[in-house]
Design an enzyme around this catalytic site. Structure first.
Site, short mmCIF file in Angstrom:
data_model
loop_
_atom_site.label_atom_id
_atom_site.label_comp_id
_atom_site.label_asym_id
_atom_site.label_seq_id
_atom_site.Cartn_x
_atom_site.Cartn_y
_atom_site.Cartn_z
N HIS A 184 0.87 -1.18 0.00
CA HIS A 184 0.00 0.00 0.00
C HIS A 184 0.91 1.23 0.00
O HIS A 184 1.89 1.27 0.74
CB HIS A 184 -0.88 -0.03 1.26
CG HIS A 184 -2.03 0.91 1.20
ND1 HIS A 184 -1.87 2.28 1.28
CD2 HIS A 184 -3.35 0.70 1.04
CE1 HIS A 184 -3.05 2.85 1.18
NE2 HIS A 184 -3.98 1.92 1.03
N ARG A 240 -6.78 10.46 -0.14
CA ARG A 240 -6.42 10.91 -1.50
C ARG A 240 -7.66 11.04 -2.37
O ARG A 240 -7.80 12.00 -3.11
CB ARG A 240 -5.43 9.93 -2.13
CG ARG A 240 -4.01 10.12 -1.60
CD ARG A 240 -3.07 9.05 -2.12
NE ARG A 240 -3.33 7.76 -1.50
CZ ARG A 240 -3.41 6.61 -2.16
NH1 ARG A 240 -3.26 6.59 -3.47
NH2 ARG A 240 -3.64 5.48 -1.53
#
Ligand code: FAD
Length: 477
Positions: A253, A276
């Site tokens: 990740h 994000r």
């Protein structure tokens, strides 16, 4: 000192190794059939990595999804795409049958948790790689992993058929004439032998950075992880002949938080993808360097393309995740927790490292968001970003992040009946598996929300089949 224990009961007890979601799902099905269970957990606190799950669990079709849009076929197609065509071209039929069981049992997994167990999963979101909204979580503040685990665990603890042994590490699987007959475990200095059929639900090896991870993916040696820094237990099954599959397929990740209080700590908190998605940007020395909404793989590769800043043996990079005020407001429940933990800070732009470069970057980025310029990095969707005229005293929310090993797709080769296959493709009697310890479902990439799902689907199957085995073998006695 050794001792031999046999749980006192009319029926033979089933031994469940691991108290994550896969183990607890299996145990729940066993006690529902009146079969006693001994759950062995090496940690002091039950719940494994499952209790940390933050996005949710997939299910199609469910009454919580927008009506008429999604279908089982879409879910199946998304999963197969995510596996990747090169991986799918090997052992195709095995993979297809596992994926088909996973997806076609997903609605009943959600219904079981909601209607039979009482877990709230009424909200759905669309995660990366999915063509529709199908990842379920509750409407309240409690993250889905914690609410599912605490519910199942409290019901199991209240059941007299369940014995939970914590701080108990299984060190050996015992066999006789090809059949699994129990396990050996250690608790403190004591060795214990327990007899009975076994459901193995010990999770993956993403936190085993100097052991299994280094063996199968030497390039990831020393990476921090979102998982607990403990050894994987796959070897205990390969020692008795289980086949392993896809062990080099590891999900990294791009954003785990570096805690300023303990920067080299190997276990890191995940900086949720939503940060994000809702508008956050990534900076390296004050400059953007990637479309932040690209896949985990692309964002990770953009970060690791530059040399790491290895800290006391932990291999990590210096990347800043930055949110403006509006993005913070839309992710408040996440970010308030990170601020409280000290993983993010509220600062003015002038207080940041490379503040002049950051200011220039944000001026240019706000032009891109307003459509005055196109983004050379390719970002087209800007979430809730609303900052138009950044100034040195503008408030932003920042945290340092680095790629983290998050999930291991590979594991023990198994069947849709949760049986473990040996080198000849024969099922090993007296043994079932479920959860992240298995391989064959996710291939090159696991879809978000599908690991909690596999724990419930195959954990329940393992529990039901182990219960049937107990009934059949006790009939023969
Ligand atoms: C931060 C984070 C967020 C995530 N978010 C999501 C999400 O939103 N949705 C999703 O689908 N997935 C998510 N995942 C992935 C998912 O949580 C895990 O893949 C899944 O829960 C694994 O469950 P499990 O039961 O197989 O293993 P675990 O939950 O890890 O449980 C395994 C247990 O076995 C014990 N054990 C291991 N070896 C032994 C041994 N030898 N003897 C005794 N005990 C042993 C371990 O201590 C552990 O408690 C997330 C993972 C992390 C780390």
């Amino acid at each position: 000192m050794g001792s031999i224990l046999q749980a006192p009961s009319v029926k033979q007890s089933v031994i469940v190794v691991g108290s994550g979601l896969a183990g607890l799902s299996a145990a729940s099905e066993l006690v529902a059939r009146n079969v006693p269970v001994v759950i062995l957990e090496r940690q002091a606190k039950p719940g494994g990595n499952s209790i940390k799950a933050s996005s949710g669990i997939n299910g199609v079709p469910t009454r919580f999804q927008p009506p008429g849009l999604d279908s089982l076929q879409h879910f199946l197609d998304d999963t197969i795409n995510s596996v990747s065509s090169s991986v799918m071209s090997t052992m195709t039929e095995t993979r297809r049958s596992l994926i088909s069981t996973l997806t076609s049992s997903s609605a009943s997994a959600i219904n079981w948790l909601v209607d039979e167990k009482g877990v709230d999963l009424s909200r759905v979101a669309q995660l990366g790689g999915h063509s529709h909204a199908r990842t379920h979580r509750g409407a309240g503040q409690t993250p889905p992993g914690a609410s599912i685990i605490t519910t199942l665990l409290s019901q199991l603890k209240a059941n007299p058929l369940v014995e939970l042994q914590i701080n108990t590490t299984v060190t050996k699987v015992l066999t006789s004439q090809g059949e699994v007959i129990g396990v050996e475990s250690q608790q403190g200095g004591n060795v214990q032998t327990l007899h009975g059929p076994v459901v193995f639900a010990t999770g993956g090896f993403a936190g085993d950075s100097t052991g299994a991870l280094t063996r199968y993916r030497p390039d990831l040696h020393g990476y921090p992880s979102t998982n607990e820094a403990l050894p994987g237990s796959q070897d205990l099954l390969s020692e008795i002949g289980a086949q392993l599959l896809d062990m080099d397929q590891v999900q990294v990740h791009p954003t785990g938080f570096i805690d300023p209080k303990d920067p080299s700590k190997t276990t890191k908190f995940l900086a949720a993808e939503a940060l994000r998605g809702e508008g956050g940007i990534l900076l390296r020395r004050g400059k953007r360097f990637v479309d932040e909404l690209q896949t985990r793989k692309v964002v990770t590769e953009a970060i690791t393309a530059q040399p790491p800043s290895t800290t006391e043996g932990t291999k990590q990079w210096d990347i800043v995740l930055l949110l403006d005020e509006k993005t913070y407001q839309s992710t408040k429940s996440h970010v308030d927790f990170y601020l409280w933990k000290g993983l993010m800070q509220k600062k003015t732009i002038s207080e940041l490292d490379h503040s002049d470069v950051v200011l220039e970057t944000l001026e240019q980025y706000s032009d891109i968001v307003q459509g005055k310029e196109t983004d050379a990095l390719g970002r087209k969707s800007f979430g809730n970003w609303a900052l138009r005229e950044p100034k040195p005293d503008t408030v932003v929310y920042v945290g340092n992040v680095t790629p983290v090993v998050h999930y291991t797709m590979g594991g023990v080769l198994f069947t849709p009946d949760a049986e473990v296959l040996d080198a000849d493709g024969k099922a090993i009697d007296g043994l079932w598996v479920a959860g992240e310890i298995t391989g064959g479902i996710h291939g090159a990439n696991r879809l978000g929300g599908s690991s909690l799902l596999e724990c419930v689907v195959f954990g329940r199957i393992a529990g039901r089949n182990a219960a049937r085995y107990v009934e059949t073998t006790s009939d023969k006695r």
